[in-house]
Design a protein around this motif. Structure first.
Motif, mmCIF file in Angstrom:
data_model
loop_
_atom_site.group_PDB
_atom_site.id
_atom_site.type_symbol
_atom_site.label_atom_id
_atom_site.label_comp_id
_atom_site.label_asym_id
_atom_site.label_seq_id
_atom_site.Cartn_x
_atom_site.Cartn_y
_atom_site.Cartn_z
ATOM 1 N N ARG A 117 0.846 -1.122 0.070
ATOM 2 C CA ARG A 117 0.107 0.068 -0.072
ATOM 3 C C ARG A 117 0.841 1.282 -0.042
ATOM 4 O O ARG A 117 0.381 2.090 -0.908
ATOM 5 C CB ARG A 117 -0.901 -0.085 1.091
ATOM 6 C CG ARG A 117 -2.167 1.034 1.247
ATOM 7 C CD ARG A 117 -3.048 1.056 2.250
ATOM 8 N NE ARG A 117 -1.887 1.330 3.652
ATOM 9 C CZ ARG A 117 -2.208 0.305 4.647
ATOM 10 N NH1 ARG A 117 -2.911 -0.584 4.799
ATOM 11 N NH2 ARG A 117 -1.173 0.636 5.865
ATOM 12 N N GLU A 125 -4.119 -7.210 -2.624
ATOM 13 C CA GLU A 125 -5.163 -6.700 -1.483
ATOM 14 C C GLU A 125 -6.009 -7.787 -1.080
ATOM 15 O O GLU A 125 -6.465 -7.765 0.058
ATOM 16 C CB GLU A 125 -5.900 -5.685 -2.263
ATOM 17 C CG GLU A 125 -5.141 -4.146 -2.816
ATOM 18 C CD GLU A 125 -4.510 -4.391 -3.962
ATOM 19 O OE1 GLU A 125 -4.247 -5.518 -4.425
ATOM 20 O OE2 GLU A 125 -4.514 -3.486 -4.810
ATOM 21 N N ALA A 128 -5.904 -9.022 2.480
ATOM 22 C CA ALA A 128 -6.682 -8.494 3.880
ATOM 23 C C ALA A 128 -7.121 -9.243 4.828
ATOM 24 O O ALA A 128 -8.260 -9.724 4.251
ATOM 25 C CB ALA A 128 -7.312 -7.254 3.323
ATOM 26 N N GLY A 208 -5.223 0.865 -0.612
ATOM 27 C CA GLY A 208 -5.958 0.929 0.526
ATOM 28 C C GLY A 208 -7.165 0.738 0.570
ATOM 29 O O GLY A 208 -7.918 -0.159 1.224
ATOM 30 N N ALA A 209 -8.178 1.371 -0.585
ATOM 31 C CA ALA A 209 -9.263 1.118 -0.590
ATOM 32 C C ALA A 209 -9.817 -0.279 -1.018
ATOM 33 O O ALA A 209 -10.696 -0.860 -0.671
ATOM 34 C CB ALA A 209 -9.797 2.196 -1.798
ATOM 35 N N LYS A 212 -9.572 -2.514 1.858
ATOM 36 C CA LYS A 212 -10.868 -2.184 2.926
ATOM 37 C C LYS A 212 -11.704 -2.959 2.361
ATOM 38 O O LYS A 212 -12.617 -3.661 3.026
ATOM 39 C CB LYS A 212 -10.933 -0.803 2.960
ATOM 40 C CG LYS A 212 -11.027 -0.347 4.064
ATOM 41 C CD LYS A 212 -11.172 1.137 4.082
ATOM 42 C CE LYS A 212 -10.689 1.912 5.479
ATOM 43 N NZ LYS A 212 -10.975 3.207 5.486
ATOM 44 N N GLU A 213 -12.198 -2.925 1.028
ATOM 45 C CA GLU A 213 -13.358 -3.541 0.581
ATOM 46 C C GLU A 213 -13.402 -5.044 0.719
ATOM 47 O O GLU A 213 -14.185 -5.629 1.059
ATOM 48 C CB GLU A 213 -13.246 -3.386 -1.258
ATOM 49 C CG GLU A 213 -14.078 -2.292 -1.606
ATOM 50 C CD GLU A 213 -15.184 -1.912 -1.160
ATOM 51 O OE1 GLU A 213 -16.305 -2.775 -1.330
ATOM 52 O OE2 GLU A 213 -15.566 -0.929 -0.330
ATOM 53 N N LEU A 215 -11.605 -6.553 3.024
ATOM 54 C CA LEU A 215 -11.637 -6.805 4.343
ATOM 55 C C LEU A 215 -12.988 -6.940 4.766
ATOM 56 O O LEU A 215 -13.670 -7.688 5.672
ATOM 57 C CB LEU A 215 -10.704 -5.824 5.103
ATOM 58 C CG LEU A 215 -10.391 -5.945 6.741
ATOM 59 C CD1 LEU A 215 -9.828 -7.383 6.834
ATOM 60 C CD2 LEU A 215 -9.881 -4.920 7.197
ATOM 61 N N LYS A 216 -13.916 -6.019 4.183
ATOM 62 C CA LYS A 216 -15.245 -5.723 4.757
ATOM 63 C C LYS A 216 -16.106 -7.133 4.314
ATOM 64 O O LYS A 216 -16.944 -7.433 5.046
ATOM 65 C CB LYS A 216 -15.986 -4.530 3.763
ATOM 66 C CG LYS A 216 -16.981 -3.724 4.632
ATOM 67 C CD LYS A 216 -17.315 -2.513 3.946
ATOM 68 C CE LYS A 216 -18.542 -2.414 3.423
ATOM 69 N NZ LYS A 216 -18.795 -1.308 2.450
ATOM 70 N N ARG A 219 -15.482 -9.855 6.529
ATOM 71 C CA ARG A 219 -16.120 -9.919 7.876
ATOM 72 C C ARG A 219 -17.719 -10.071 7.986
ATOM 73 O O ARG A 219 -18.076 -10.629 8.769
ATOM 74 C CB ARG A 219 -15.852 -8.294 8.431
ATOM 75 C CG ARG A 219 -14.444 -8.030 9.026
ATOM 76 C CD ARG A 219 -14.203 -6.924 9.857
ATOM 77 N NE ARG A 219 -12.863 -6.611 10.276
ATOM 78 C CZ ARG A 219 -12.269 -5.738 10.183
ATOM 79 N NH1 ARG A 219 -12.580 -4.601 9.660
ATOM 80 N NH2 ARG A 219 -11.001 -5.716 10.628
#
Ligand SMILES: Cc1cc2nc3c(=O)[nH]c(=O)nc-3n(C[C@H](O)[C@H](O)[C@H](O)COP(=O)(O)OP(=O)(O)OC[C@H]3O[C@@H](n4cnc5c(N)ncnc54)[C@H](O)[C@@H]3O)c2cc1C
Length: 305
Positions: A117, A125, A128, A208-209, A212-213, A215-216, A219
């Motif tokens: 990143r 990515e 993540a 980073g974005a 994050k996607e 990772l979301k 989860r």
């Protein structure tokens, strides 16, 4: 099973980074497992080569482990030396202009991703939220959301069991679903010491974005509150292990402290003081029930050592 002399010689080889008769529960994300005769941390290639050479001469079994995110040490323990990569094996360098990141086998995946990143390099990515080390992830060909590590792997440094160092390039390995093989090499007797990835230029913000996607998404799909080793079984061709286990009515099934997660049926979780035996017995129960209802054998993704 180690003599006093062997213990002394191992301490000479590894300095303060060797411990004997170690409970491996602390070193595995399942927070369960038997003991290892010795757990040795090695700092550099020279020390690793010397240790493997010593193990060969003394006929001592060994295995390299990462962060224990996909292993379970049997109740009876590992009668040999478990090796962890520390020191220079945790270094990461990026040649951003060439689109290359080089990571030691002992690096955390999270640190590798943070480095990518920072350098604005895209391609990893999907890692993540996956715990573990670079060496463990290459050895498992870790992946998620349709991507896997071998997609961007371009060079590898390995140490084989006579202590010799070998460099390999793309074409010399085969990466399949949760499997990494090299013709003529026994991967259980090979240490992945360093990996080089070729990535795509992007920006730190975009990398980073994207991370994050992923990772979301992770989860929403994975239970996170209890210790586990991630997905316990490999998905059979054309199906999902989780679906088969759920259809067999096994969500929430328990043996001792081991439980099939009520949230995601392909996770076996440590619901409290599970032993390795609890986990292995539950694994067998799941395999037996799924086989008897569907005829499909679920192969564990977790390495039971
Ligand atoms: C909550 C959770 C979610 C997960 N999600 C995913 C996922 O989405 N996708 C996925 O692929 N995995 C997933 N996993 C499993 C795990 O994170 C990966 O398999 C990871 O790559 C394991 O790395 P490790 O360093 O912990 O290896 P370990 O578990 O320590 O070892 C795994 C195997 O690799 C070998 N090994 C380890 N290091 C080396 C080395 N340097 N050289 C040679 N062999 C080595 C070991 O002997 C063992 O056979 C998840 C695990 C958890 C706990």
């Amino acid at each position: 099973m180690l003599t006093k002399e062997q213990q002394r010689e191992l301490a000479d080889l590894c300095g303060p980074n060797v411990a004997f008769d170690v409970s491996m529960a602390r070193f595995c994300t399942l927070r369960a497992g038997g003991r290892a005769t010795a757990l040795a941390g090695v700092q550099d290639l020279q020390q690793l080569s010397a240790l493997l050479d010593y193990c060969r001469l003394e006929s001592l079994p060994w295995r390299c482990i990462g962060r224990g995110a996909n292993i379970l040490v049997r109740e009876e323990g590992f009668a040999g030396i478990l090796i962890r990569l520390r020191g220079e094996f945790t270094a990461i360098t990026a040649e951003a202009s060439a689109g290359i990141v080089i990571a030691g086998g002992g690096c955390l995946l999270a640190e590798l991703l943070a480095h990518c990143r920072h350098a604005g390099l895209s391609g990893l990515e999907f890692l993540a939220g996956i715990p573990g080390s670079v060496g463990g992830a290459v050895g498992m060909n870790a992946g998620a959301f349709g991507h896997c590590l071998t997609e961007s792997l371009q060079r590898l440094t390995v140490v084989i069991d006579d202590g010799s160092v070998r460099t390999m390039t793309q074409g010399e390995w085969t990466g399949d679903y949760r499997s990494f093989t090299v013709d003529g090499l026994d991967m259980e007797k090979t240490v992945i010491a360093q990996a080089e990835f070729r990535l795509v230029w992007s920006t730190p913000e975009q990398v980073g974005a994207r991370a994050k996607e992923f990772l979301k998404l992770r989860r929403t799909k994975q239970p996170s509150s209890m210790p586990s080793a991630g997905s316990f079984f490999k998905n059979p061709v054309g199906d999902f292990a989780g679906r088969l286990i759920e259809d067999a009515g096994l969500k929430g099934e328990r043996i001792g402290g081991a439980m099939v997660s009520p949230e995601h049926a392909n996770f076996i979780v440590n619901a409290g003081d599970a032993t390795a035996t609890d986990i292995v017995r539950l694994m067998r129960l799941v395999q037996g029930k799924v086989r008897s209802t569907t005829g499909i054998f679920l192969e564990p993704e977790v390495h039971i050592i």
